[in-house]
Enzyme design. Sequence first.
Site, PDB file in Angstrom:
ATOM      1  CE1 TYR A  28      -3.427  -2.747   0.392  1.00  0.00           C
ATOM      2  CE2 TYR A  28      -2.588  -3.131   2.605  1.00  0.00           C
ATOM      3  CZ  TYR A  28      -3.408  -3.500   1.553  1.00  0.00           C
ATOM      4  OH  TYR A  28      -4.198  -4.603   1.659  1.00  0.00           O
ATOM      5  CG  ASN A 101      23.778   4.272  20.904  1.00  0.00           C
ATOM      6  OD1 ASN A 101      22.995   3.916  20.024  1.00  0.00           O
ATOM      7  ND2 ASN A 101      23.863   3.658  22.075  1.00  0.00           N
ATOM      8  CG  HIS A 182     -34.278  -6.353  16.819  1.00  0.00           C
ATOM      9  ND1 HIS A 182     -33.390  -6.278  17.865  1.00  0.00           N
ATOM     10  CD2 HIS A 182     -35.198  -5.370  17.025  1.00  0.00           C
ATOM     11  CE1 HIS A 182     -33.762  -5.311  18.682  1.00  0.00           C
ATOM     12  NE2 HIS A 182     -34.844  -4.741  18.195  1.00  0.00           N
ATOM     13  CB  SER A 311     -14.656 -15.979  -6.992  1.00  0.00           C
ATOM     14  OG  SER A 311     -14.391 -17.334  -6.686  1.00  0.00           O
ATOM     15  CB  SER A 312      -9.566 -18.183  -7.875  1.00  0.00           C
ATOM     16  OG  SER A 312     -10.005 -18.991  -6.794  1.00  0.00           O
ATOM     17  CB  VAL A 318     -18.985  -7.968  -8.584  1.00  0.00           C
ATOM     18  CG1 VAL A 318     -18.255  -6.630  -8.502  1.00  0.00           C
ATOM     19  CG2 VAL A 318     -19.196  -8.378 -10.032  1.00  0.00           C
ATOM     20  CG  ASN A 325      -8.589  -2.867   1.963  1.00  0.00           C
ATOM     21  OD1 ASN A 325      -8.418  -1.770   2.476  1.00  0.00           O
ATOM     22  ND2 ASN A 325      -7.593  -3.583   1.475  1.00  0.00           N
ATOM     23  CB  SER A 356      11.099   6.269  23.379  1.00  0.00           C
ATOM     24  OG  SER A 356      11.933   6.612  22.290  1.00  0.00           O
ATOM     25  NE  ARG A 360      12.170   5.706  17.714  1.00  0.00           N
ATOM     26  CZ  ARG A 360      12.914   6.636  17.121  1.00  0.00           C
ATOM     27  NH1 ARG A 360      12.689   6.934  15.849  1.00  0.00           N
ATOM     28  NH2 ARG A 360      13.857   7.280  17.781  1.00  0.00           N
TER      29      ARG A 360
END
Length: 471
Positions: A28, A101, A182, A311-312, A318, A325, A356, A360
């Site tokens: 991505y 460092n 419901h 679909s394979s 569709v 995703n 720390s 990140r």
Amino acid sequence: MRPTPASPAPAGADLSPISALSPLDGRYAGRLAPLRPYMSELGYMHRRVQVEIAWFIALSDAGFEEFKPLSPGARTYLLGLVKNFSEADGEAIKAIEKTTNHDVKAVEYWIKSKFEARPELERAAEFVHFACTSEDINNTSHALQLKGAREQVLLPALDAVITKLRDMAHAMAEVPMLSRTHGQTASPTTVGKEIANVVVRLVAARERIAAVKLMGKMNGAVGNYNAHLAAWPDFDWEGFSRKVVETAEPLGLGLSFQPYSIQIEPHDYMAELFDAVARTNTILIDLARDIWGYVSLGYFKQKLKAGEIGSSTMPHKVNPIDFENAEGNLGLANALLRHLSEKLPVSRWQRDLTDSTVLRNMGVALGYAVLAYHALGVGLNKLELNEEATAADLDASWEVLAEPIQTVMRRYGVQGAYEKLKEVTRGKTVRAEDLHGLVRSLDIPEAEKQRLLAMTPASYTGKAAELARRS
């Protein structure tokens, strides 16, 4: 015979989309390019340089005999270091860090290296990082990262989703649709009104994200200006710090001043921000699941794209992959955002380093959110309303008119209104003629009978269209 495992890539080898450990920097990567300048390590370095330079220039204007105001040329040069900061500069800082460092000290040394052959700046070199603890630079840099990411990437991506949904709500304001409470048939609504519900929620959620004040502190090792006052005891260091933090960029940082802290800024604003984003994401999970369901019901078709395979093995499919995703990535984002909001405000005594490494990952958390917003946008733009399906569902659900009929019966004092409709409709396939026969038998004004007889499931939508257009 077992296959021979592939040899690992040598350390330092360039990453490719298929060798990156994180899909954000692999599969991505292209979608998240706008976020990278703010939330990458390079972006973090860039903001650190910005903070150090802003502090340095401000010190030159503080009126100290030992540090005279910088010349216009020196100021322009220094601001240029920030404006033109490049990946090569970041690599140079990383090279220095191999020796020190210490990542913040590496930034300080890099800035000082840029003073070479510039006597005015060389004489003032010891005022780089003057009286600062590393966290004075780090916390303000994190706030600047979040500021850029929020303003330039996160909110615009969310706004695009809101705009698309609002357009859909208005365009489909009057298209009737069967509700399901419901999982059962319920009073009709309109497609636009159901989308409008999400628009209104998202607008409020967006406002909460935008309203969070991004805080910065520059008050030394434990928040008391100890080193500052050791150098100049009579100087208003708190006022000076506030000015640097709150003055607009580029001479200041354009943040909100945090007057109380331990060595680190307490991160409460970060928790507030990440919680606000997570709540927004939860609304979008709700949307993604509902749209998925409407696609399954046939209410929406999806525009076909040449060459795509659903679909394979099943050529007809569709799949609503963009909404799936989005749902998955919103979940990942929220898992990280909630950990950030719970962990970051906690520090043992005046400082520990558990925040720390966690900090990140801010870009990872926001990256999954932005990725999901993009997927939702793609998915929404593929949708085509199937009014035949929504109309057919309504026409097969005359039982939903039991509600208006019994409500009118109550108005005119017909005894046992609810019970009579329950007997006719509950658990049965209800036909129009069944309801019409009951209506004709009622002791209510003729005009009311005719109004009820003219009603269909598709016309029984209340103020749905008006509410949809108002969103």
